[in-house]
Design a protein around this motif. Structure first.
Motif, PDB file in Angstrom:
ATOM      1  N   THR A  66       0.836  -1.198   0.000  1.00 52.44           N
ATOM      2  CA  THR A  66       0.000   0.000   0.000  1.00 52.44           C
ATOM      3  C   THR A  66       0.875   1.253   0.000  1.00 52.44           C
ATOM      4  OG1 THR A  66      -1.756  -1.168   1.186  1.00 52.44           O
ATOM      5  CG2 THR A  66      -1.821   1.234   1.256  1.00 52.44           C
ATOM      6  N   ILE A  67       1.927   1.239   0.801  1.00 60.13           N
ATOM      7  CA  ILE A  67       2.851   2.374   0.860  1.00 60.13           C
ATOM      8  C   ILE A  67       3.573   2.535  -0.478  1.00 60.13           C
ATOM      9  CG2 ILE A  67       4.992   3.211   1.944  1.00 60.13           C
ATOM     10  CD1 ILE A  67       3.887   1.992   4.589  1.00 60.13           C
ATOM     11  N   ALA A  68       3.945   1.429  -1.108  1.00 57.05           N
ATOM     12  CA  ALA A  68       4.614   1.488  -2.417  1.00 57.05           C
ATOM     13  C   ALA A  68       3.690   2.101  -3.473  1.00 57.05           C
ATOM     14  CB  ALA A  68       5.064   0.094  -2.847  1.00 57.05           C
ATOM     15  N   VAL A  69       2.407   1.746  -3.418  1.00 57.58           N
ATOM     16  CA  VAL A  69       1.434   2.321  -4.356  1.00 57.58           C
ATOM     17  C   VAL A  69       1.311   3.824  -4.123  1.00 57.58           C
ATOM     18  CG1 VAL A  69      -1.027   2.390  -4.958  1.00 57.58           C
ATOM     19  CG2 VAL A  69       0.140   0.198  -4.752  1.00 57.58           C
ATOM     20  N   LEU A  70       1.259   4.242  -2.856  1.00 56.72           N
ATOM     21  CA  LEU A  70       1.195   5.666  -2.545  1.00 56.72           C
ATOM     22  C   LEU A  70       2.427   6.388  -3.096  1.00 56.72           C
ATOM     23  CD1 LEU A  70      -0.112   8.106  -1.044  1.00 56.72           C
ATOM     24  CD2 LEU A  70       1.275   7.459   0.925  1.00 56.72           C
ATOM     25  N   ASN A  71       3.599   5.805  -2.882  1.00 55.58           N
ATOM     26  CA  ASN A  71       4.839   6.404  -3.398  1.00 55.58           C
ATOM     27  C   ASN A  71       4.776   6.567  -4.911  1.00 55.58           C
ATOM     28  OD1 ASN A  71       6.845   7.229  -1.575  1.00 55.58           O
ATOM     29  ND2 ASN A  71       7.282   5.115  -1.027  1.00 55.58           N
ATOM     30  N   ARG A  72       4.285   5.534  -5.595  1.00 56.89           N
ATOM     31  CA  ARG A  72       4.205   5.595  -7.058  1.00 56.89           C
ATOM     32  C   ARG A  72       3.202   6.668  -7.495  1.00 56.89           C
ATOM     33  NH1 ARG A  72       1.883   0.727  -8.689  1.00 56.89           N
ATOM     34  NH2 ARG A  72      -0.026   1.865  -9.005  1.00 56.89           N
ATOM     35  N   ASP A  73       2.050   6.707  -6.824  1.00 57.20           N
ATOM     36  CA  ASP A  73       1.034   7.706  -7.177  1.00 57.20           C
ATOM     37  C   ASP A  73       1.531   9.125  -6.941  1.00 57.20           C
ATOM     38  OD1 ASP A  73      -0.684   5.711  -7.917  1.00 57.20           O
ATOM     39  OD2 ASP A  73      -2.016   5.901  -6.180  1.00 57.20           O
ATOM     40  N   LEU A  74       2.201   9.344  -5.814  1.00 51.19           N
ATOM     41  CA  LEU A  74       2.697  10.685  -5.524  1.00 51.19           C
ATOM     42  C   LEU A  74       3.866  11.053  -6.430  1.00 51.19           C
ATOM     43  CD1 LEU A  74       2.472  10.951  -1.627  1.00 51.19           C
ATOM     44  CD2 LEU A  74       0.817  11.641  -3.359  1.00 51.19           C
ATOM     45  N   GLY A 113       6.830  20.974 -10.386  1.00 55.88           N
ATOM     46  CA  GLY A 113       7.573  22.058 -10.995  1.00 55.88           C
ATOM     47  C   GLY A 113       8.526  21.601 -12.085  1.00 55.88           C
ATOM     48  N   ARG A 114       8.986  20.369 -11.993  1.00 54.06           N
ATOM     49  CA  ARG A 114       9.882  19.835 -13.021  1.00 54.06           C
ATOM     50  C   ARG A 114       9.116  18.800 -13.841  1.00 54.06           C
ATOM     51  NH1 ARG A 114      15.276  20.597 -12.758  1.00 54.06           N
ATOM     52  NH2 ARG A 114      15.618  18.700 -13.933  1.00 54.06           N
ATOM     53  N   ALA A 115       9.432  18.734 -15.115  1.00 56.51           N
ATOM     54  CA  ALA A 115       8.830  17.725 -15.970  1.00 56.51           C
ATOM     55  C   ALA A 115       9.544  16.407 -15.685  1.00 56.51           C
ATOM     56  CB  ALA A 115       8.994  18.112 -17.427  1.00 56.51           C
ATOM     57  N   ASN A 116       8.787  15.394 -15.329  1.00 57.66           N
ATOM     58  CA  ASN A 116       9.344  14.108 -14.967  1.00 57.66           C
ATOM     59  C   ASN A 116       8.662  13.037 -15.825  1.00 57.66           C
ATOM     60  OD1 ASN A 116      10.038  11.700 -13.731  1.00 57.66           O
ATOM     61  ND2 ASN A 116       9.849  12.515 -11.663  1.00 57.66           N
ATOM     62  N   PRO A 117       9.405  12.179 -16.511  1.00 53.43           N
ATOM     63  CA  PRO A 117       8.771  11.144 -17.337  1.00 53.43           C
ATOM     64  C   PRO A 117       7.794  10.255 -16.565  1.00 53.43           C
ATOM     65  CG  PRO A 117      11.093  11.309 -17.886  1.00 53.43           C
ATOM     66  CD  PRO A 117      10.862  12.198 -16.686  1.00 53.43           C
ATOM     67  N   LYS A 118       7.961  10.142 -15.246  1.00 53.52           N
ATOM     68  CA  LYS A 118       7.039   9.339 -14.425  1.00 53.52           C
ATOM     69  C   LYS A 118       5.607   9.878 -14.487  1.00 53.52           C
ATOM     70  CE  LYS A 118       9.871   7.593 -10.614  1.00 53.52           C
ATOM     71  NZ  LYS A 118      10.029   7.708  -9.173  1.00 53.52           N
ATOM     72  N   LEU A 119       5.469  11.156 -14.814  1.00 48.98           N
ATOM     73  CA  LEU A 119       4.137  11.759 -14.887  1.00 48.98           C
ATOM     74  C   LEU A 119       3.245  11.024 -15.880  1.00 48.98           C
ATOM     75  CD1 LEU A 119       5.158  15.525 -15.005  1.00 48.98           C
ATOM     76  CD2 LEU A 119       4.152  14.314 -13.084  1.00 48.98           C
ATOM     77  N   LEU A 120       3.852  10.400 -16.865  1.00 53.16           N
ATOM     78  CA  LEU A 120       3.080   9.743 -17.923  1.00 53.16           C
ATOM     79  C   LEU A 120       2.812   8.266 -17.632  1.00 53.16           C
ATOM     80  CD1 LEU A 120       4.947  11.321 -20.971  1.00 53.16           C
ATOM     81  CD2 LEU A 120       2.850  12.109 -19.888  1.00 53.16           C
ATOM     82  N   ASP A 121       3.339   7.750 -16.528  1.00 53.64           N
ATOM     83  CA  ASP A 121       3.188   6.321 -16.230  1.00 53.64           C
ATOM     84  C   ASP A 121       1.736   5.864 -16.163  1.00 53.64           C
ATOM     85  OD1 ASP A 121       5.893   6.145 -16.176  1.00 53.64           O
ATOM     86  OD2 ASP A 121       6.080   5.763 -14.021  1.00 53.64           O
ATOM     87  N   ARG A 122       0.859   6.723 -15.666  1.00 54.35           N
ATOM     88  CA  ARG A 122      -0.545   6.328 -15.477  1.00 54.35           C
ATOM     89  C   ARG A 122      -1.392   6.529 -16.724  1.00 54.35           C
ATOM     90  NH1 ARG A 122      -2.921  10.016 -11.883  1.00 54.35           N
ATOM     91  NH2 ARG A 122      -1.272  11.414 -12.493  1.00 54.35           N
ATOM     92  N   ILE A 123      -0.870   7.221 -17.717  1.00 57.45           N
ATOM     93  CA  ILE A 123      -1.672   7.545 -18.899  1.00 57.45           C
ATOM     94  C   ILE A 123      -1.673   6.364 -19.858  1.00 57.45           C
ATOM     95  CG2 ILE A 123      -1.931   9.081 -20.874  1.00 57.45           C
ATOM     96  CD1 ILE A 123      -0.693  11.273 -19.153  1.00 57.45           C
ATOM     97  N   MET A 124      -2.879   5.851 -20.125  1.00 62.29           N
ATOM     98  CA  MET A 124      -3.046   4.696 -21.005  1.00 62.29           C
ATOM     99  C   MET A 124      -3.563   5.148 -22.365  1.00 62.29           C
ATOM    100  SD  MET A 124      -2.112   2.191 -19.270  1.00 62.29           S
ATOM    101  CE  MET A 124      -2.251   1.082 -17.925  1.00 62.29           C
ATOM    102  N   ILE A 131       1.945   4.968 -22.094  1.00 62.96           N
ATOM    103  CA  ILE A 131       2.711   5.695 -23.105  1.00 62.96           C
ATOM    104  C   ILE A 131       4.185   5.297 -23.073  1.00 62.96           C
ATOM    105  CG2 ILE A 131       3.646   7.991 -23.673  1.00 62.96           C
ATOM    106  CD1 ILE A 131       0.933   9.136 -23.340  1.00 62.96           C
ATOM    107  N   ASN A 132       4.723   5.091 -21.867  1.00 63.55           N
ATOM    108  CA  ASN A 132       6.146   4.779 -21.771  1.00 63.55           C
ATOM    109  C   ASN A 132       6.506   3.414 -22.353  1.00 63.55           C
ATOM    110  OD1 ASN A 132       5.077   3.200 -19.766  1.00 63.55           O
ATOM    111  ND2 ASN A 132       6.276   4.086 -18.115  1.00 63.55           N
ATOM    112  N   GLN A 133       5.495   2.604 -22.710  1.00 62.85           N
ATOM    113  CA  GLN A 133       5.752   1.326 -23.364  1.00 62.85           C
ATOM    114  C   GLN A 133       5.534   1.418 -24.876  1.00 62.85           C
ATOM    115  OE1 GLN A 133       3.601  -1.882 -21.536  1.00 62.85           O
ATOM    116  NE2 GLN A 133       4.375  -1.405 -19.499  1.00 62.85           N
ATOM    117  N   MET A 134       5.170   2.611 -25.334  1.00 64.10           N
ATOM    118  CA  MET A 134       4.919   2.795 -26.760  1.00 64.10           C
ATOM    119  C   MET A 134       6.026   3.592 -27.439  1.00 64.10           C
ATOM    120  SD  MET A 134       0.884   3.698 -26.572  1.00 64.10           S
ATOM    121  CE  MET A 134       0.800   4.058 -28.300  1.00 64.10           C
ATOM    122  N   GLY A 135       6.979   4.075 -26.674  1.00 64.83           N
ATOM    123  CA  GLY A 135       8.055   4.886 -27.228  1.00 64.83           C
ATOM    124  C   GLY A 135       8.968   5.352 -26.124  1.00 64.83           C
TER     125      GLY A 135
END
Length: 183
Positions: A14-22, A28-39, A49-53
């Motif tokens: 549960t804590i790991a999921v929270l860490n991933r979500d947060l 303030g900075r663009a981070n590629p992780k921001l796109l992890d949840r976008i399908m 998206i990160n599995q498509m390119g």
């Protein structure tokens, strides 16, 4: 004893999921992780998206997405627009660019509310795990597989594990809030 270990393992997940979500909330900075949840609907299959390119960040406030299948650019753009990022993508036929504006004070406060909401959801999940463990412990005591003394000791261990997990959730949430509110 393995009731407590199982509960602790679930709490850690549960804590790991929270860490991933947060981690996917931008601060303030663009981070590629921001796109992890976008399908993206990739020929009928929801695909991140990160599995498509490749996703890169050539500048602090810019993400560049280079898809391997150029025919999926419009589908990826639509998925980004539908997401909660609040960013309008632009493309040149080969690359998708996401320019992240500076965070406004209002947006920072919205993000802090989201952090608090996710932290509270995680705490609720932790408490549900504790309740589940306690029910199993009580059932074992009723069935005679453990003594009442063992029941009390195991319930105390479950409570201690719960307290530790909630402290960790609070620490993670406070850290993210400070990161978001730092100018």
């Amino acid at each position: 004893m393995d009731i407590i270990e199982t509960a602790q393992d679930k709490m850690n997940k549960t804590i790991a999921v929270l860490n991933r979500d947060l981690g996917s909330l931008r601060a303030g900075r663009a981070n590629p992780k921001l796109l992890d949840r976008i399908m993206v609907d990739y020929y009928g299959t929801p695909t991140p998206i990160n599995q498509m390119g490749t996703v890169s960040s050539p500048e602090p406030r810019l993400l560049v997405i280079s898809l391997w299948d150029a025919s999926m650019i419009s589908a990826a753009e639509k998925a980004i627009q539908k997401s909660d990022l609040g960013i309008n993508p632009s493309n040149d036929g080969k690359l998708i660019r996401l320019v992240f504006p500076e965070l406004t004070e209002e947006r920072r406060k919205e993000l802090v509310k989201i952090v608090r909401k996710k932290a509270e959801e995680s705490k609720v999940a932790i408490r549900a795990i504790r309740r589940e463990a306690n029910e199993t412990i009580k059932k074992d005591c009723k069935d005679g597989t453990i003594t009442e003394d063992d029941q009390k000791r195991l319930e105390e261990k479950a409570q201690k594990a719960t307290d530790n997990a909630i402290k960790e959730i609070d620490r993670i949430a406070n850290e993210k809030e400070k990161e978001l509110l730092a100018v």
